[in-house]
Design a protein around this motif. Structure first.
Motif, PDB file in Angstrom:
ATOM      1  N   PRO A   1     -28.336  13.751   1.979  1.00  0.00           N
ATOM      2  CA  PRO A   1     -28.358  12.953   0.754  1.00  0.00           C
ATOM      3  C   PRO A   1     -29.706  12.258   0.578  1.00  0.00           C
ATOM      4  O   PRO A   1     -30.210  11.611   1.486  1.00  0.00           O
ATOM      5  N   ASN A   2     -30.292  12.410  -0.589  1.00  0.00           N
ATOM      6  CA  ASN A   2     -31.542  11.735  -0.862  1.00  0.00           C
ATOM      7  C   ASN A   2     -31.357  10.782  -2.028  1.00  0.00           C
ATOM      8  O   ASN A   2     -30.233  10.536  -2.478  1.00  0.00           O
ATOM      9  N   PHE A   3     -32.442  10.244  -2.534  1.00  0.00           N
ATOM     10  CA  PHE A   3     -32.330   9.257  -3.603  1.00  0.00           C
ATOM     11  C   PHE A   3     -31.619   9.821  -4.831  1.00  0.00           C
ATOM     12  O   PHE A   3     -30.787   9.161  -5.441  1.00  0.00           O
ATOM     13  N   ALA A   4     -31.941  11.054  -5.207  1.00  0.00           N
ATOM     14  CA  ALA A   4     -31.367  11.633  -6.419  1.00  0.00           C
ATOM     15  C   ALA A   4     -29.847  11.763  -6.317  1.00  0.00           C
ATOM     16  O   ALA A   4     -29.125  11.484  -7.267  1.00  0.00           O
ATOM     17  N   THR A   5     -29.347  12.197  -5.153  1.00  0.00           N
ATOM     18  CA  THR A   5     -27.905  12.339  -4.987  1.00  0.00           C
ATOM     19  C   THR A   5     -27.221  10.983  -5.054  1.00  0.00           C
ATOM     20  O   THR A   5     -26.148  10.838  -5.639  1.00  0.00           O
ATOM     21  N   LYS A   6     -27.832   9.968  -4.434  1.00  0.00           N
ATOM     22  CA  LYS A   6     -27.251   8.630  -4.468  1.00  0.00           C
ATOM     23  C   LYS A   6     -27.229   8.078  -5.884  1.00  0.00           C
ATOM     24  O   LYS A   6     -26.251   7.483  -6.336  1.00  0.00           O
ATOM     25  N   TYR A   7     -28.339   8.289  -6.602  1.00  0.00           N
ATOM     26  CA  TYR A   7     -28.416   7.794  -7.976  1.00  0.00           C
ATOM     27  C   TYR A   7     -27.356   8.458  -8.846  1.00  0.00           C
ATOM     28  O   TYR A   7     -26.650   7.785  -9.608  1.00  0.00           O
ATOM     29  N   GLU A   8     -27.213   9.767  -8.744  1.00  0.00           N
ATOM     30  CA  GLU A   8     -26.238  10.447  -9.589  1.00  0.00           C
ATOM     31  C   GLU A   8     -24.818   9.981  -9.282  1.00  0.00           C
ATOM     32  O   GLU A   8     -23.986   9.846 -10.178  1.00  0.00           O
ATOM     33  N   GLY A   9     -24.541   9.719  -8.011  1.00  0.00           N
ATOM     34  CA  GLY A   9     -23.213   9.234  -7.647  1.00  0.00           C
ATOM     35  C   GLY A   9     -22.898   7.890  -8.254  1.00  0.00           C
ATOM     36  O   GLY A   9     -21.802   7.663  -8.774  1.00  0.00           O
ATOM     37  N   VAL A  10     -23.872   6.975  -8.216  1.00  0.00           N
ATOM     38  CA  VAL A  10     -23.668   5.633  -8.757  1.00  0.00           C
ATOM     39  C   VAL A  10     -23.647   5.657 -10.282  1.00  0.00           C
ATOM     40  O   VAL A  10     -22.821   4.986 -10.913  1.00  0.00           O
ATOM     41  N   ARG A  11     -24.541   6.430 -10.870  1.00  0.00           N
ATOM     42  CA  ARG A  11     -24.700   6.398 -12.318  1.00  0.00           C
ATOM     43  C   ARG A  11     -23.611   7.172 -13.065  1.00  0.00           C
ATOM     44  O   ARG A  11     -23.162   6.750 -14.129  1.00  0.00           O
ATOM     45  N   PHE A  12     -23.165   8.313 -12.527  1.00  0.00           N
ATOM     46  CA  PHE A  12     -22.308   9.187 -13.306  1.00  0.00           C
ATOM     47  C   PHE A  12     -20.959   9.505 -12.668  1.00  0.00           C
ATOM     48  O   PHE A  12     -19.932   9.475 -13.333  1.00  0.00           O
TER      49      PHE A  12
END
Length: 307
Positions: free
Chosen positions: A143-154
């Motif tokens: 998991p990198n920043f993009a995966t974490k962001y998508e999980g929180v945002r969407f």
């Protein structure tokens, strides 16, 4: 020679009333309500003093002026010399419709090799610090920043792949989506694209690169609805219907100036406060924590919940 019509000094003609008819106060309010102007002002009032209605921007294709119903801009900054700023902007279209709306939902994709994220704009310094490359690649098992962001945002909301209106007809209920693209999703995508270009120009300026400012600009394109929203699990063999106040609508768009996957928050008016305080500020908090900014101190520098 034909007879000439002669007007008297008061410019009255036979058959015309002396004074034009005037609406009653209730008729004025009814007309404003039916056309959605009162609902637009109601949404703006909920979102607070930083909210403007009828926000104008330049259409990238035609060069003409376009506008969207809601524009609400906020920011918080970190006053320790690091020059960190968190910006978040709500861009909204308001629809006051008599009958319910239906969001056709499907599960989120298990993983993606590439994601377009036009709603997220971060400067070079921030991208480096977060180890977020411009391609937003996903790496299996890491998991990198993009995966974490998508999980929180969407991914905390149901994923809608189509939004339609219900209409009551004499023979029963019907659905249609004829004007949603041109009147709702496309204008919002244009506004997101416009702000993205504005931010990129500022990010690429010489002065800005010298400062290497840590900035995050989050855009929240939203569709605010006055009538109920039903989520229907379209991919299930036995579809379920559930009333909801918030889904994420995902649409792929392709035009001269708008390309890629756009995601919109579809929010019932009675759920706006919960959506903003929980979801919007939750994403802002995620970035504060990723940038190692204590949330309690960030809250005191511009973060305001809706009362």
């Amino acid at each position: 020679m034909k007879d000439l019509l002669v007007l008297d000094a008061g410019c009255k003609t036979a058959g015309m009333p002396a004074e034009p008819p005037l609406p009653t106060p209730d008729q004025v309010l009814g007309a404003l309500d039916r056309t959605g102007f009162l609902f637009e002002q109601r949404v703006a009032a909920i979102l607070g003093n930083r909210t403007d209605t009828g926000w104008a921007f330049q259409d990238q294709d035609t060069g003409t002026s376009r506008e969207i119903d809601i524009y609400s801009n906020s920011f918080a900054y970190w006053p320790d010399g690091s020059d960190t700023r968190l910006h978040w902007t709500v861009l909204g279209e308001c629809k006051n419709f008599q009958w319910p709306w239906v969001a056709l939902t499907k599960p989120w994709e298990r993983e993606s090799g590439y994601l377009d994220m036009p709603e997220l704009l971060i400067t070079t310094a921030t991208r480096i610090e977060l180890k977020a490359d411009q391609g937003w690649y996903f790496f299996r098992g890491k998991p990198n920043f993009a995966t974490k962001y998508e999980g929180v945002r969407f991914r905390r909301q149901p994923r809608a792949v189509q939004l339609v209106k219900l209409n009551k007809k004499s023979g029963g209920w019907e659905t249609h989506s004829s004007d949603i693209f041109n009147e709702v999703t496309y204008p919002l995508a244009k506004a997101v694209s416009f702000l993205g270009q504005e931010f990129k120009m500022r990010d690429d300026s010489d002065d800005h690169l010298k400062a290497l400012r840590r900035e995050v600009h989050l855009l929240f394109p939203a569709i605010f609805l006055s009538s109920p929203i039903y989520a229907v699990s379209a991919s299930d063999p036995d579809p379920k219907v559930e009333e909801t106040k918030h889904v994420t609508l995902e649409r792929r768009l392709s035009s001269k100036s708008v390309q890629g996957r756009f995601r919109y928050d579809v929010v019932h008016v009675d759920g706006i406060k919960e959506w903003y305080n929980g979801h919007v500020l939750g994403v802002v908090r995620f970035f504060a924590e990723e940038l190692k900014l204590p949330w309690e101190r960030v809250k005191g520098r511009g973060v305001e919940e809706l009362a």
